[in-house]
Write a protein that holds these residues in place. Sequence first.
Motif, PDB file in Angstrom:
ATOM      1  N   GLU A 279     -50.841  -5.457  59.334  1.00  0.00           N
ATOM      2  CA  GLU A 279     -49.554  -4.816  59.653  1.00  0.00           C
ATOM      3  C   GLU A 279     -49.888  -3.486  60.339  1.00  0.00           C
ATOM      4  O   GLU A 279     -49.720  -2.418  59.757  1.00  0.00           O
ATOM      5  CB  GLU A 279     -48.726  -4.623  58.390  1.00  0.00           C
ATOM      6  CG  GLU A 279     -48.306  -5.969  57.767  1.00  0.00           C
ATOM      7  CD  GLU A 279     -47.531  -5.830  56.459  1.00  0.00           C
ATOM      8  OE1 GLU A 279     -46.377  -6.275  56.410  1.00  0.00           O
ATOM      9  OE2 GLU A 279     -48.099  -5.287  55.485  1.00  0.00           O
ATOM     10  N   PHE A 280     -50.369  -3.594  61.559  1.00  0.00           N
ATOM     11  CA  PHE A 280     -50.870  -2.400  62.261  1.00  0.00           C
ATOM     12  C   PHE A 280     -49.732  -1.602  62.886  1.00  0.00           C
ATOM     13  O   PHE A 280     -49.830  -0.385  63.039  1.00  0.00           O
ATOM     14  CB  PHE A 280     -51.868  -2.798  63.342  1.00  0.00           C
ATOM     15  CG  PHE A 280     -53.066  -3.574  62.837  1.00  0.00           C
ATOM     16  CD1 PHE A 280     -53.363  -3.632  61.479  1.00  0.00           C
ATOM     17  CD2 PHE A 280     -53.896  -4.236  63.717  1.00  0.00           C
ATOM     18  CE1 PHE A 280     -54.467  -4.344  61.010  1.00  0.00           C
ATOM     19  CE2 PHE A 280     -54.999  -4.942  63.270  1.00  0.00           C
ATOM     20  CZ  PHE A 280     -55.283  -5.003  61.919  1.00  0.00           C
ATOM     21  N   THR A 281     -48.691  -2.317  63.297  1.00  0.00           N
ATOM     22  CA  THR A 281     -47.487  -1.660  63.810  1.00  0.00           C
ATOM     23  C   THR A 281     -46.282  -2.424  63.280  1.00  0.00           C
ATOM     24  O   THR A 281     -46.415  -3.545  62.792  1.00  0.00           O
ATOM     25  CB  THR A 281     -47.425  -1.662  65.362  1.00  0.00           C
ATOM     26  OG1 THR A 281     -47.275  -3.010  65.808  1.00  0.00           O
ATOM     27  CG2 THR A 281     -48.684  -1.062  65.975  1.00  0.00           C
ATOM     28  N   VAL A 282     -45.128  -1.797  63.392  1.00  0.00           N
ATOM     29  CA  VAL A 282     -43.867  -2.482  63.035  1.00  0.00           C
ATOM     30  C   VAL A 282     -42.881  -2.249  64.182  1.00  0.00           C
ATOM     31  O   VAL A 282     -43.048  -1.313  64.975  1.00  0.00           O
ATOM     32  CB  VAL A 282     -43.266  -1.942  61.714  1.00  0.00           C
ATOM     33  CG1 VAL A 282     -44.163  -2.280  60.535  1.00  0.00           C
ATOM     34  CG2 VAL A 282     -42.996  -0.446  61.789  1.00  0.00           C
ATOM     35  N   PRO A 283     -41.854  -3.080  64.275  1.00  0.00           N
ATOM     36  CA  PRO A 283     -40.840  -2.824  65.302  1.00  0.00           C
ATOM     37  C   PRO A 283     -40.127  -1.499  65.032  1.00  0.00           C
ATOM     38  O   PRO A 283     -39.855  -1.154  63.875  1.00  0.00           O
ATOM     39  CB  PRO A 283     -39.880  -4.009  65.153  1.00  0.00           C
ATOM     40  CG  PRO A 283     -40.663  -5.059  64.422  1.00  0.00           C
ATOM     41  CD  PRO A 283     -41.605  -4.314  63.529  1.00  0.00           C
ATOM     42  N   LEU A 284     -39.821  -0.798  66.092  1.00  0.00           N
ATOM     43  CA  LEU A 284     -39.133   0.489  65.968  1.00  0.00           C
ATOM     44  C   LEU A 284     -37.927   0.418  65.043  1.00  0.00           C
ATOM     45  O   LEU A 284     -37.709   1.301  64.217  1.00  0.00           O
ATOM     46  CB  LEU A 284     -38.622   0.934  67.354  1.00  0.00           C
ATOM     47  CG  LEU A 284     -39.606   1.632  68.277  1.00  0.00           C
ATOM     48  CD1 LEU A 284     -38.884   2.026  69.559  1.00  0.00           C
ATOM     49  CD2 LEU A 284     -40.158   2.864  67.584  1.00  0.00           C
ATOM     50  N   LYS A 285     -37.152  -0.626  65.202  1.00  0.00           N
ATOM     51  CA  LYS A 285     -35.880  -0.671  64.474  1.00  0.00           C
ATOM     52  C   LYS A 285     -36.073  -0.796  62.966  1.00  0.00           C
ATOM     53  O   LYS A 285     -35.190  -0.435  62.198  1.00  0.00           O
ATOM     54  CB  LYS A 285     -34.992  -1.793  64.994  1.00  0.00           C
ATOM     55  CG  LYS A 285     -35.586  -3.191  64.856  1.00  0.00           C
ATOM     56  CD  LYS A 285     -34.623  -4.240  65.405  1.00  0.00           C
ATOM     57  CE  LYS A 285     -35.288  -5.598  65.593  1.00  0.00           C
ATOM     58  NZ  LYS A 285     -35.972  -6.149  64.413  1.00  0.00           N
TER      59      LYS A 285
END
Lengths: 310, 310
Positions: free
Chosen positions: A130-136
Amino acid sequence: MPVFTAAANRPAARAALILALATLAPGAAAAPAAKPTLADVIKGSQPSDWRPLDPDNTLYLEIPAGRVVIEMAPAFAPRHVANIKALVREHYFDGLAILRAQDNWVVQWGDPDEKNPKPMTTAQRTLPGEFTVPLKGAGKFTRLPDRDGYAPQVGHSNGFASARDPKTGAAWLTHCYGTVGVGRDNASDSGGGAELYAVIGHAPRHLDRNITVVGRVVAGMPLLATLPRGTAPMGFYAKPEQNVPIASVRLAADVAPAERSNLELMRTDTATYQAAVEAQRNRGGPWNKVAAGHIELCNAPLPVRERARD
Amino acid sequence: MPVFTAAANRPAARAALILALATLAPGAAAAPAAKPTLADVIKGSQPSDWRPLDPDNTLYLEIPAGRVVIEMAPAFAPRHVANIKALVREHYFDGLAILRAQDNWVVQWGDPDEKNPKPMTTAQRTLPGEFTVPLKGAGKFTRLPDRDGYAPQVGHSNGFASARDPKTGAAWLTHCYGTVGVGRDNASDSGGGAELYAVIGHAPRHLDRNITVVGRVVAGMPLLATLPRGTAPMGFYAKPEQNVPIASVRLAADVAPAERSNLELMRTDTATYQAAVEAQRNRGGPWNKVAAGHIELCNAPLPVRERARD
């Protein structure tokens, strides 16, 4: 003694001293108002500027030197945070150890042997990164106006230093002093939370987006940062007897209220927090001669203090 | 074990491991060449890419845990460096102590009491601050292309992380992990070198241009960074018996050659150094998934290694 008082502008613990420096002399009412220091901002803050730690997302890492308090960020690593909670609730870390301390880099603890791991009952050994997540999904973001070399936008999300890239629609937690992440092998999906690390040196921001960040240490960093450095490659302890034993890792919610660390953190989505950052970006007080006019993300203060008992 | 191998891309000590990761598999000759790692760059370097420490500008701080090696930068603080050498040659620091260790901030040592200082015989107690120097006197500057929030230009001058502002014509040494500076009171001219500090945390760049920087630690940082943190305000040790005694501070030139630390540093004005920085800016190897595309000044490597004996 020359006390090198710039340091007094660091976190809240030196409030009394900072205030002594910032106090106007008697009769100085006609002089320009002194620029508020961080301590002034904290002193003038309201109860609503602070938030307690959520016991359901707070870990206590108990080592011989004492307790390290870690706040987890489920908005940025929901599966890993859930898995770490599962590990903690099966007492997975109890009796394991801190295995590694590499200077100006990280300490690392948990499962010592991938090939012969400690058995798990409810948790998963590995998860997709889980290196990034969606902005929202990343929660409310309070952007710093200061430019950053590593990311298009930086600031804070629910009290965590974070970055965003509107072009890719991604948000992520950044590596600062005290950041806690999930050790992994070369494959992106080779970590799961049974090995964790905390940053004990200058921010290794190049790790951002390369590894799953699950939270940050909010109290107890000196206990980790003063551990003897390991002499084997990468700072691993050369001999098992050098490992630092973990008595337990517990979720605060599973600890009796009277035994919980009673801390509160300044909210990062408030005008007070903006003033706190500004007090560090352009420092007042008699010691400072040149204002930086800038603050690097990992130098932005994240004040923590003891909370008054109810 | 999942070894969190990003760490392997740190300094030279992990060369063997990094090379193991970077080695192409047998029969992979048709594949694109692997991006060189820092270890590859070091391995491929020439003797001319390295420089020895100048014994006339190298200090040995001897504490119970061992020796801390400090390289001084006379080009940036000529009067303070000369004064510190005078202090060292009158054995001023011998028997004094490290008095302060503040987490994610500094350790500080030397004269404990401004009002009742240890007498000096040849050195001066205070000097005008040397917070910046004119560009033209700052020596050869190798600029990093990476942008910086605190200064118009950053890079290296004779191996020291530094910054410049062409508009003001000023150059200065920057505060990174290991930077050594001169403690002072509120007045700019209240320090002289009898109290020194070293940075043990995230770079406090806002101190730049506010204090005299005299050099940096090139070996022994773990000895300082693991010292117990002081519990009095600003990290001073609360009780005198907690102070960390200084056996001696010596100039390397005054130490018998056989007892000197035999180190060499990568020159920062070479193509090899540019390659070393690039290997950290955009990291290769199987662990890294996203290249940072940027390097912050205080993350630029400054390789140090044992020098072959003549």
